[in-house]
Design an enzyme around this catalytic site. Sequence first.
Site, PDB file in Angstrom:
ATOM      1  N   LYS A   1      59.669  62.932   8.658  1.00 59.81           N
ATOM      2  CA  LYS A   1      60.287  61.615   8.958  1.00 59.81           C
ATOM      3  C   LYS A   1      59.111  60.409   9.157  1.00 59.81           C
ATOM      4  O   LYS A   1      58.338  60.639  10.082  1.00 59.81           O
ATOM      5  CB  LYS A   1      61.090  61.724  10.184  1.00 59.81           C
TER       6      LYS A   1
ATOM      7  N   ASP B   1      61.147  52.323  15.069  1.00 59.50           N
ATOM      8  CA  ASP B   1      62.403  52.340  15.114  1.00 59.50           C
ATOM      9  C   ASP B   1      63.223  51.474  16.410  1.00 59.50           C
ATOM     10  O   ASP B   1      63.153  51.624  17.343  1.00 59.50           O
ATOM     11  CB  ASP B   1      62.864  53.862  15.385  1.00 59.50           C
TER      12      ASP B   1
ATOM     13  N   LYS C   1      68.185  49.791  20.728  1.00 58.07           N
ATOM     14  CA  LYS C   1      67.709  50.467  21.739  1.00 58.07           C
ATOM     15  C   LYS C   1      67.469  49.640  22.898  1.00 58.07           C
ATOM     16  O   LYS C   1      67.090  48.422  22.810  1.00 58.07           O
ATOM     17  CB  LYS C   1      66.226  51.289  21.333  1.00 58.07           C
TER      18      LYS C   1
ATOM     19  N   ASP D   1      57.393  56.661  15.500  1.00 56.31           N
ATOM     20  CA  ASP D   1      58.537  57.537  14.818  1.00 56.31           C
ATOM     21  C   ASP D   1      58.177  57.934  13.354  1.00 56.31           C
ATOM     22  O   ASP D   1      59.177  58.539  12.650  1.00 56.31           O
ATOM     23  CB  ASP D   1      59.646  56.599  14.930  1.00 56.31           C
TER      24      ASP D   1
ATOM     25  N   ASP E   1      71.239  54.305  15.292  1.00 55.09           N
ATOM     26  CA  ASP E   1      69.898  54.743  15.996  1.00 55.09           C
ATOM     27  C   ASP E   1      69.675  56.103  15.413  1.00 55.09           C
ATOM     28  O   ASP E   1      68.603  56.604  15.580  1.00 55.09           O
ATOM     29  CB  ASP E   1      69.991  54.436  17.203  1.00 55.09           C
TER      30      ASP E   1
ATOM     31  N   GLU F   1      69.172  57.265  12.409  1.00 52.98           N
ATOM     32  CA  GLU F   1      68.429  57.021  11.406  1.00 52.98           C
ATOM     33  C   GLU F   1      67.609  58.016  10.734  1.00 52.98           C
ATOM     34  O   GLU F   1      67.640  58.101   9.352  1.00 52.98           O
ATOM     35  CB  GLU F   1      67.779  55.532  11.421  1.00 52.98           C
TER      36      GLU F   1
ATOM     37  N   ARG G   1      67.709  61.342  10.550  1.00 47.60           N
ATOM     38  CA  ARG G   1      68.434  62.217   9.639  1.00 47.60           C
ATOM     39  C   ARG G   1      68.924  61.582   8.463  1.00 47.60           C
ATOM     40  O   ARG G   1      68.998  62.419   7.256  1.00 47.60           O
ATOM     41  CB  ARG G   1      69.643  62.945  10.648  1.00 47.60           C
TER      42      ARG G   1
HETATM   43  N1  BES Z   1      63.373  58.211  16.818  1.00 45.76           N
HETATM   44  C1  BES Z   1      64.514  58.399  18.149  1.00 45.76           C
HETATM   45  C2  BES Z   1      64.237  59.834  18.742  1.00 45.76           C
HETATM   46  C3  BES Z   1      63.181  59.539  19.810  1.00 45.76           C
HETATM   47  C4  BES Z   1      63.358  59.367  20.983  1.00 45.76           C
HETATM   48  C5  BES Z   1      61.775  59.760  19.272  1.00 45.76           C
HETATM   49  C6  BES Z   1      62.282  59.384  22.109  1.00 45.76           C
HETATM   50  C7  BES Z   1      60.935  59.948  20.271  1.00 45.76           C
HETATM   51  C8  BES Z   1      61.193  59.569  21.667  1.00 45.76           C
HETATM   52  C9  BES Z   1      65.419  58.729  16.981  1.00 45.76           C
HETATM   53  O1  BES Z   1      65.663  58.138  15.903  1.00 45.76           O
HETATM   54  C10 BES Z   1      66.762  58.364  17.779  1.00 45.76           C
HETATM   55  O2  BES Z   1      67.026  57.444  18.195  1.00 45.76           O
HETATM   56  N2  BES Z   1      67.754  59.257  18.033  1.00 45.76           N
HETATM   57  C11 BES Z   1      68.931  59.144  18.930  1.00 45.76           C
HETATM   58  C12 BES Z   1      69.958  59.665  18.251  1.00 45.76           C
HETATM   59  C13 BES Z   1      71.236  59.623  18.885  1.00 45.76           C
HETATM   60  C14 BES Z   1      71.786  58.052  18.683  1.00 45.76           C
HETATM   61  C15 BES Z   1      72.321  60.485  18.306  1.00 45.76           C
HETATM   62  C16 BES Z   1      68.509  59.739  20.499  1.00 45.76           C
HETATM   63  O3  BES Z   1      67.955  60.794  20.435  1.00 45.76           O
HETATM   64  O4  BES Z   1      69.041  59.236  21.324  1.00 45.76           O
HETATM   65 ZN    ZN Z   2      63.881  57.429  14.912  1.00 41.89          ZN
HETATM   66 MN    MN Z   3      66.885  56.078  16.233  1.00 39.83          MN
END
Ligand code: BES
Ligand code: ZN
Ligand code: MN
Length: 502
Positions: free
Chosen positions: A266, A271, A278, A289, A348, A350, A352
């Site tokens: 990734k 992000d 966020k 990210d 968010d 994104e 996947r």
């Molecule tokens: N990049 C984030 C995941 C992340 C969170 C990485 C904290 C490092 C530290 C990812 O893109 C994300 O935002 N995931 C969301 C998914 C949710 C919206 C289903 C998450 O984990 O909150």
């Molecule tokens: Zn992300």
């Molecule tokens: Mn995200």
Amino acid sequence: MFTVKQERTFSNQHEAMIIGLFEKSEKFEGSLKGLDELFEGQLTELVKSGDLSAKKNAVGKVHTFGKMETKRLFFVGLGKDKSFTFETAREALGKVFKEVTAAKLSEVAIDLDSFIGGHVEGMDAAHAVSEAFALSTYEFEGYKQKSNEPEKKLESIVVYTNAAEEEDVRASLTVGYAYGKATNSARTLVNLPGNMLTATDMANYAKELGETYDFEVEILEKEDMMKLGMGALLAVNQGSAEPPKMIVLKYQGKDEWKDVLGLVGKGITFDTGGYSIKPKDGIVGMKSDMGGAAAVLGAMEVIGELRPEQNVVAVIPSTDNMVSGTAFKPDDVITAMSGKTIEVLNTDAEGRLALADAVTYAKHHGANYLVDVATLTGGVIIALGTDTTGAITNNEALFEQVVEASYEAGEPIWRLPIFEKDKERVRSSKIADLNNSPGREGHAIMAGAFIGEFAEDTPWVHLDIAGTATTNKASNLGPAGATGVMTRTLALFVERFEPFRS
Ligand code: BES
Ligand code: ZN
Ligand code: MN
């Protein structure tokens, strides 16, 4: 950097010598006996009084007061011989190299034989020396204005051994250093802020890596992605002023392009969350990210250095995830390269989406086995904490090989389950084939299951490094910040890989 010599005598001239101390050898038996005799038993006295400790990672500095040509001894405790492993060795060496660096020495000798014992042979010890040296002395330069003082750096390490073959030691030092340096490259990529590492910058970095190591390089531009129908990656990029890149590196180590390992990372350079934005506390740190991409590029660096007899295709989907009038929105329906349609419930989620097209494209390039690495979910941090990477797989045999590598690399991973019910949830959209965010419950599993829809029948392991890609604590093997996690696991996995029919 490293020189290997066989004749350790106490008349060798060095600024300092590093010596490992086992709890059993506190009595200075074996190879260290002569040393204690030189000091008329005073080292034994230091141990007795507790001023010199053989406890794991305890560093004791002893001046030699003219008794030998080398000015100082840096002893480091290794604990009990029986429980001594490669990891214990690496950690102790990391600690002592930090102390040597802090003492501003420019050269140091090391008595390799004092690090042989328990489960550690000469070659493991040599690997541990060079890897620990690279890892523990890593620093991210950053952007502070520099002072004019010249830096003094450790530039030469003389490795003495009588117990191990000189040639073997030299080879292991090279391997360990390649692993350490590549991990540091990954760390630097992750530490770079989003404005200093755009998708274009990452593509340029990959091109340079390709030139250095003679990889075939392919960079897909936005127009190429549109032709190929990469609607998922394009959707993530839609709100950005920065063009997206699909980065492909190919390394062919076999005569034929078969048994191809696909490494997918990734590469979201920042992000924001997009319209599912966020909160202000959650957005800071999102420059990391692209930790998965960094690990894949780090592994490719090791592969380029060591040139194993394997075939590898690395695929990195790269863009930032931004908000603007053109950005994709919740409720949008998009079509991925594989033809599957996706209802976007959360912009968010994104990672996947970007990975979906990257996995499809890796298969397009002939990948027969897939490992994806991604800072994918906050959920994995809640489930496993910040020391353990989460894994999901559709294939036991492939997972075994990944776990084996991660164990040796000292990068623990733990598997999360994926059942039919989980798959049903990512397929639960009323208007599209998939939805990208079926809710908070088990969302690390949901993210994995989503990517699995694109791996399909190809053996696949997913590694969620959201918790492990960065750390807020310095350790013996590196500072706070990026860890470069999974660089070594992926590289070892590739080096050792044995094809199987599934
Ligand atoms: N990049 C984030 C995941 C992340 C969170 C990485 C904290 C490092 C530290 C990812 O893109 C994300 O935002 N995931 C969301 C998914 C949710 C919206 C289903 C998450 O984990 O909150
Ligand atoms: Zn992300
Ligand atoms: Mn995200």
